[in-house]
Scaffold this motif. Structure first.
Motif, short mmCIF file in Angstrom:
data_model
loop_
_atom_site.label_atom_id
_atom_site.label_comp_id
_atom_site.label_asym_id
_atom_site.label_seq_id
_atom_site.Cartn_x
_atom_site.Cartn_y
_atom_site.Cartn_z
N LEU A 16 39.39 -1.86 64.74
CA LEU A 16 38.42 -1.30 63.79
C LEU A 16 37.60 -2.41 63.12
N GLY A 17 38.25 -3.50 62.75
CA GLY A 17 37.55 -4.63 62.14
C GLY A 17 36.52 -5.22 63.09
N MET A 18 36.88 -5.38 64.35
CA MET A 18 35.92 -5.90 65.34
C MET A 18 34.76 -4.94 65.54
N PHE A 19 35.05 -3.64 65.54
CA PHE A 19 33.99 -2.63 65.68
C PHE A 19 33.00 -2.73 64.52
N VAL A 20 33.53 -2.86 63.31
CA VAL A 20 32.67 -2.99 62.13
C VAL A 20 31.82 -4.24 62.23
N LEU A 21 32.42 -5.35 62.66
CA LEU A 21 31.66 -6.60 62.78
C LEU A 21 30.56 -6.50 63.83
N LEU A 22 30.79 -5.72 64.88
CA LEU A 22 29.77 -5.56 65.91
C LEU A 22 28.65 -4.61 65.48
N VAL A 23 29.00 -3.60 64.70
CA VAL A 23 28.02 -2.57 64.33
C VAL A 23 27.24 -2.97 63.07
N LEU A 24 27.82 -3.76 62.21
CA LEU A 24 27.21 -4.11 60.93
C LEU A 24 25.79 -4.71 61.05
N PRO A 25 25.53 -5.66 61.95
CA PRO A 25 24.15 -6.18 62.05
C PRO A 25 23.12 -5.10 62.43
N SER A 26 23.52 -4.17 63.27
CA SER A 26 22.59 -3.10 63.65
C SER A 26 22.28 -2.20 62.46
N VAL A 27 23.30 -1.87 61.70
CA VAL A 27 23.10 -1.01 60.52
C VAL A 27 22.22 -1.72 59.49
N ILE A 28 22.46 -3.00 59.29
CA ILE A 28 21.63 -3.76 58.34
C ILE A 28 20.18 -3.78 58.83
N GLY A 29 19.96 -3.96 60.13
CA GLY A 29 18.60 -3.96 60.68
C GLY A 29 17.91 -2.63 60.52
N ILE A 30 18.64 -1.54 60.74
CA ILE A 30 18.05 -0.20 60.59
C ILE A 30 17.64 0.04 59.14
N VAL A 31 18.51 -0.32 58.21
CA VAL A 31 18.19 -0.15 56.78
C VAL A 31 16.98 -0.99 56.41
N HIS A 32 16.91 -2.20 56.92
CA HIS A 32 15.77 -3.09 56.65
C HIS A 32 14.47 -2.49 57.19
N ASP A 33 14.50 -1.99 58.43
CA ASP A 33 13.31 -1.39 59.03
C ASP A 33 12.84 -0.16 58.25
N ARG A 34 13.78 0.65 57.80
CA ARG A 34 13.40 1.85 57.03
C ARG A 34 12.75 1.47 55.72
N ARG A 35 13.27 0.41 55.07
CA ARG A 35 12.67 -0.03 53.81
C ARG A 35 11.25 -0.52 54.04
N ILE A 36 11.04 -1.27 55.11
CA ILE A 36 9.69 -1.77 55.42
C ILE A 36 8.76 -0.61 55.75
N ASP A 37 9.23 0.37 56.52
CA ASP A 37 8.41 1.55 56.83
C ASP A 37 8.00 2.28 55.56
N ARG A 38 8.95 2.43 54.62
CA ARG A 38 8.65 3.11 53.37
C ARG A 38 7.60 2.33 52.58
N GLN A 39 7.70 1.00 52.56
CA GLN A 39 6.72 0.19 51.85
C GLN A 39 5.33 0.31 52.49
N ILE A 40 5.29 0.36 53.82
CA ILE A 40 4.00 0.51 54.52
C ILE A 40 3.38 1.85 54.19
N ARG A 41 4.19 2.92 54.21
CA ARG A 41 3.66 4.25 53.87
C ARG A 41 3.12 4.29 52.45
N GLU A 42 3.85 3.68 51.51
CA GLU A 42 3.38 3.65 50.12
C GLU A 42 2.07 2.88 50.00
N ALA A 43 1.95 1.76 50.71
CA ALA A 43 0.72 0.97 50.66
C ALA A 43 -0.45 1.74 51.26
N GLN A 44 -0.21 2.45 52.35
CA GLN A 44 -1.28 3.25 52.95
C GLN A 44 -1.71 4.37 52.01
N GLY A 45 -0.75 4.96 51.32
CA GLY A 45 -1.08 6.01 50.35
C GLY A 45 -1.92 5.47 49.21
#
Length: 79
Positions: A16-45
Motif C-alpha cells: 500500500l505504501g509503494m502504491f501511494v508513492l507511485l500514485v501521489l505525483p499523478s494526483v498532485i499533477g492533476i490538482v495542479h492542472d485543475r487549479r491552473i485551469d480554474r485561474q485561466i477561466r477566471e482570467a478569461q471571465g
C-alpha cells in the motif's frame, strides 16, 4: 497474532505504501492542472467583463488624435 499473519500484514502495508508513492505525483499533477485551469477561466471571465465595459463606454479621442486633427484643420485654413 501469529508470525505468518504479522508478515502478511507487514507486506500489505508495504505494498500500500509503494502504491501511494507511485500514485501521489499523478494526483498532485492533476490538482495542479485543475487549479491552473480554474485561474485561466477566471482570467478569461475578467477579460470578457472588461471588454463589455469598454465597449459600452463613450469613446473620447486621445490627446494625440485631438492634436493631429487640430494640425490638419490649420493646414486647410492656411492653404
Amino acid at each position: 497474532m501469529t508470525t505468518e499473519q504479522t508478515e502478511t500484514l507487514l507486506a500489505m502495508v508495504v505494498v500500500l505504501g509503494m502504491f501511494v508513492l507511485l500514485v501521489l505525483p499523478s494526483v498532485i499533477g492533476i490538482v495542479h492542472d485543475r487549479r491552473i485551469d480554474r485561474q485561466i477561466r477566471e482570467a478569461q471571465g475578467r477579460n470578457e467583463n472588461e471588454a463589455q465595459k469598454s465597449s459600452s463606454r463613450s469613446t473620447v479621442p486621445s490627446t494625440a488624435t485631438w492634436y493631429a486633427e487640430g494640425r490638419r484643420s490649420k493646414k486647410l485654413v492656411s492653404s
